[in-house]
Design a protein around this motif. Structure first.
Motif, PDB file in Angstrom:
ATOM      1  N   TRP A  40      76.901  -9.819  50.029  1.00 22.64           N
ATOM      2  CA  TRP A  40      76.051  -9.741  51.211  1.00 22.64           C
ATOM      3  C   TRP A  40      76.097 -11.046  51.990  1.00 22.64           C
ATOM      4  N   TRP A  41      77.235 -11.698  51.884  1.00 24.24           N
ATOM      5  CA  TRP A  41      77.364 -12.985  52.543  1.00 24.24           C
ATOM      6  C   TRP A  41      78.011 -12.829  53.910  1.00 24.24           C
ATOM      7  N   GLU A  46      75.780 -18.270  55.027  1.00 27.57           N
ATOM      8  CA  GLU A  46      76.264 -17.537  53.850  1.00 27.57           C
ATOM      9  C   GLU A  46      77.778 -17.329  53.908  1.00 27.57           C
ATOM     10  N   GLY A  74      69.858 -10.484  53.921  1.00 26.97           N
ATOM     11  CA  GLY A  74      69.641 -11.542  52.934  1.00 26.97           C
ATOM     12  C   GLY A  74      69.210 -10.981  51.599  1.00 26.97           C
ATOM     13  N   SER A  75      69.614 -11.677  50.546  1.00 24.78           N
ATOM     14  CA  SER A  75      69.286 -11.315  49.169  1.00 24.78           C
ATOM     15  C   SER A  75      69.818  -9.931  48.791  1.00 24.78           C
ATOM     16  N   GLN A  97      79.365  -8.644  43.869  1.00 22.86           N
ATOM     17  CA  GLN A  97      78.468  -9.749  43.564  1.00 22.86           C
ATOM     18  C   GLN A  97      77.262  -9.196  42.791  1.00 22.86           C
ATOM     19  N   HIS A  99      73.742 -10.642  40.323  1.00 19.46           N
ATOM     20  CA  HIS A  99      73.026 -11.825  39.815  1.00 19.46           C
ATOM     21  C   HIS A  99      73.042 -11.865  38.297  1.00 19.46           C
ATOM     22  N   HIS A 151      71.958 -21.451  42.121  1.00 18.82           N
ATOM     23  CA  HIS A 151      71.084 -21.689  43.272  1.00 18.82           C
ATOM     24  C   HIS A 151      69.702 -22.045  42.760  1.00 18.82           C
ATOM     25  N   TRP A 199      61.574  -9.060  51.605  1.00 18.05           N
ATOM     26  CA  TRP A 199      62.030  -9.696  50.355  1.00 18.05           C
ATOM     27  C   TRP A 199      61.651 -11.173  50.327  1.00 18.05           C
ATOM     28  N   TRP A 254      65.901 -14.283  56.474  1.00 18.19           N
ATOM     29  CA  TRP A 254      65.558 -15.667  56.129  1.00 18.19           C
ATOM     30  C   TRP A 254      66.076 -16.678  57.143  1.00 18.19           C
ATOM     31  N   TRP A 274      70.246 -21.851  49.700  1.00 14.32           N
ATOM     32  CA  TRP A 274      71.206 -21.392  50.699  1.00 14.32           C
ATOM     33  C   TRP A 274      70.747 -21.845  52.089  1.00 14.32           C
ATOM     34  N   LEU A 310      68.898 -19.174  39.817  1.00 18.02           N
ATOM     35  CA  LEU A 310      69.594 -17.886  39.899  1.00 18.02           C
ATOM     36  C   LEU A 310      71.068 -18.198  40.021  1.00 18.02           C
ATOM     37  N   ASP A 312      74.911 -16.456  41.325  1.00 16.02           N
ATOM     38  CA  ASP A 312      75.756 -15.373  41.839  1.00 16.02           C
ATOM     39  C   ASP A 312      76.992 -15.254  40.963  1.00 16.02           C
ATOM     40  N   LYS A 346      78.091 -23.326  50.665  1.00 16.31           N
ATOM     41  CA  LYS A 346      77.089 -22.286  50.372  1.00 16.31           C
ATOM     42  C   LYS A 346      75.698 -22.888  50.197  1.00 16.31           C
ATOM     43  N   HIS A 382      65.815 -12.674  42.789  1.00 17.57           N
ATOM     44  CA  HIS A 382      67.265 -12.820  42.713  1.00 17.57           C
ATOM     45  C   HIS A 382      67.793 -12.520  41.309  1.00 17.57           C
TER      46      HIS A 382
HETATM   47  C1  GAL Z   1      70.500 -14.418  47.040  1.00 19.64           C
HETATM   48  C2  GAL Z   1      71.910 -14.813  46.684  1.00 19.64           C
HETATM   49  C3  GAL Z   1      72.279 -16.029  47.424  1.00 19.64           C
HETATM   50  C4  GAL Z   1      71.980 -15.897  48.892  1.00 19.64           C
HETATM   51  C5  GAL Z   1      70.578 -15.341  49.147  1.00 19.64           C
HETATM   52  C6  GAL Z   1      70.247 -15.055  50.587  1.00 19.64           C
HETATM   53  O1  GAL Z   1      70.117 -13.255  46.371  1.00 19.64           O
HETATM   54  O2  GAL Z   1      71.991 -15.039  45.312  1.00 19.64           O
HETATM   55  O3  GAL Z   1      73.651 -16.306  47.237  1.00 19.64           O
HETATM   56  O4  GAL Z   1      72.943 -15.120  49.432  1.00 19.64           O
HETATM   57  O5  GAL Z   1      70.385 -14.193  48.406  1.00 19.64           O
HETATM   58  O6  GAL Z   1      70.996 -14.025  51.114  1.00 19.64           O
END
Ligand code: GAL
Length: 423
Positions: A40-41, A46, A74-75, A97, A99, A151, A199, A254, A274, A310, A312, A346, A382
């Motif tokens: 989701w980057w 990201e 995001g997330s 991807q 977690h 992260h 979220w 975010w 991030w 957390l 990735d 990142k 996450h």
């Molecule tokens: C998290 C992910 C991060 C970052 C964040 C915001 O869940 O682990 O790499 O992408 O979301 O999107």
């Protein structure tokens, strides 16, 4: 209904990115060689890290074409819903991807992933990743993903000038100080706390729980026989309610919430690191802002000395259409070169212990120090401490609480969520 809407939105985004067209694009030799990488980057900050890793992949693998199946949001709030329907239909991407922790354990238990022990043996990966991280991605001696980063979730981002104008001298260290400072900012006419989509409130909640309860009591919430109904949890939820009362209007995600801090419209934002990539990366990907001047950071209130972590990681789903291509991607994600290209952009630190520490400057050198010395707590939003079902129940409870602000009902919903988590 909501889940269906999310999946359809995700599907639309995916086809807009060009995903899902493997069969349609001719099915010939060239289409076979695409490697569909699901993440989701996509957003500012990201995407920069992913691009850096993708460039290394392209250089090392002229026979494969990187295929970006990223789904915005995001997330992964949209991506994770779409992924789960793809996995249920046995139509996995080549790699996705996930977690480390409870989220990945869910994919493992439902039999969706191949063991990666062969790759860990070939590349001697057990020597380079911290044991406590390997434990989070393993079941019965089999390792199921390649972690690319660490992260930090519990970061308080703030705008030094906005604080100064409100008469605040430095970042608040406790939840009580935080609430006092939020009131001061409110009086100064700025937004005390910026927030994004739903979220981001679960993300805020995990920092407030940790800061209110302390590390041991927070960690105990995720163990068998945890007591979510006690008075300390009530107090933590009351803190959450008070803190939320100082929030500005919810932004789309975010990034716009973090931007309100960088632009001097808001004083504080609690978000993972991030946000650093977004604040700091040069314009195009990021905002090109200067640390300690345009933005600054501290442990979220009450959490100094604890790293809410957390990670990735990337997987090899069973039935990946291009298994060799997926393994080639995993090799880049696992490598020192890949991690050292990805993480400085990142806004994360490498999962590998042997990375080139000189590349991690400014916020990231602080991050590395804290990771080495802090106690650990796992993130809720996450994927570390709660499986998807539990996280979803917490998310729903937070959504209702946002409407009715009823602490007692909120706590009951959290008690039920823990009881029914199946974890
Ligand atoms: C998290 C992910 C991060 C970052 C964040 C915001 O869940 O682990 O790499 O992408 O979301 O999107």
């Amino acid at each position: 209904m909501a889940a269906v809407a999310v999946s359809v939105a995700g599907l639309l985004t995916l086809s807009a990115c060009g995903g899902g067209d493997k069969q349609e694009s001719g099915g010939g030799q060239a289409a076979q060689k695409k490697v569909e990488v699901f993440s989701w980057w996509t957003g500012p900050g990201e995407a920069d890290g992913l691009k850096a890793m993708r460039e290394i992949f392209a250089k090392q693998n002229p026979n494969f074409e990187f295929f970006d199946a990223a789904v915005a949001g995001g997330s992964g709030d949209q991506a994770r819903a779409l992924l789960s329907s793809k996995l249920q239909a046995n139509q996995p991407p080549d790699t996705f991807q996930g977690h480390a922790g409870a989220e990945l354990q869910g994919y493992i238990k439902s039999g969706k992933l191949e063991s990666l022990n062969f790759l860990y043996d070939e590349l001697k990966l057990k020597e380079v990743f911290p044991q406590q991280l390997i434990d989070q991605i393993s079941v019965q001696g089999q390792v199921y993903s390649v972690p690319v980063n660490i992260h930090r979730s519990n970061v308080l981002w703030f705008n030094p000038s906005v604080l100064k104008k409100a008469g605040i001298d430095g970042a608040p260290k406790t939840i009580e100080e935080f609430i006092t400072d939020l009131e001061k900012v409110k009086k100064s006419g700025k937004i005390p706390l910026s927030i994004g989509s739903q979220w981001t409130l679960v993300h805020l909640l995990e920092s407030v729980l940790l800061g209110s309860l302390g590390t041991d009591a927070y960690n105990a919430l995720w163990t068998a026989n945890a007591d979510w109904s006690n008075a300390n949890v009530t107090k933590a939820l009351e803190n959450f309610k008070t803190i939320l009362s100082y929030a500005g209007s919810p932004q789309d995600d975010w990034q716009p919430a973090a931007k309100q801090v960088a632009d001097g419209e808001a004083a504080f934002n609690i978000m993972g690191d991030w946000a650093y990539g977004y604040f700091h990366n040069p314009p195009e990907g990021g905002l090109g802002k200067e640390s300690h001047k345009d933005f600054d950071w501290a442990a979220s209130p009450g959490t100094d000395g604890t790293f809410m972590w957390l990670s990735d990681s990337f997987t090899l789903p069973k039935g990946a259409p291009n298994r060799d291509g997926a393994i080639a991607w995993l090799k880049v994600a696992a490598s020192k070169e890949g991690q050292d290209a990805f993480n400085p952009l990142k806004g994360s630190i490498p999962a590998r212990k042997d990375a080139d520490q000189s590349l991690y400057k400014d916020y990231l050198s602080w991050d590395l120090e804290q990771w080495a010395s802090d106690k650990l707590a796992g993130s809720i939003q996450h994927g570390v401490v709660a499986n998807d079902q539990w996280r979803q129940a917490i998310t729903d409870a937070v959504g209702l609480f946002q409407q009715d602000k009823d602490v007692a009902k909120f706590q009951q919903a959290l008690v039920a969520a823990a009881k029914n988590s199946g974890q």
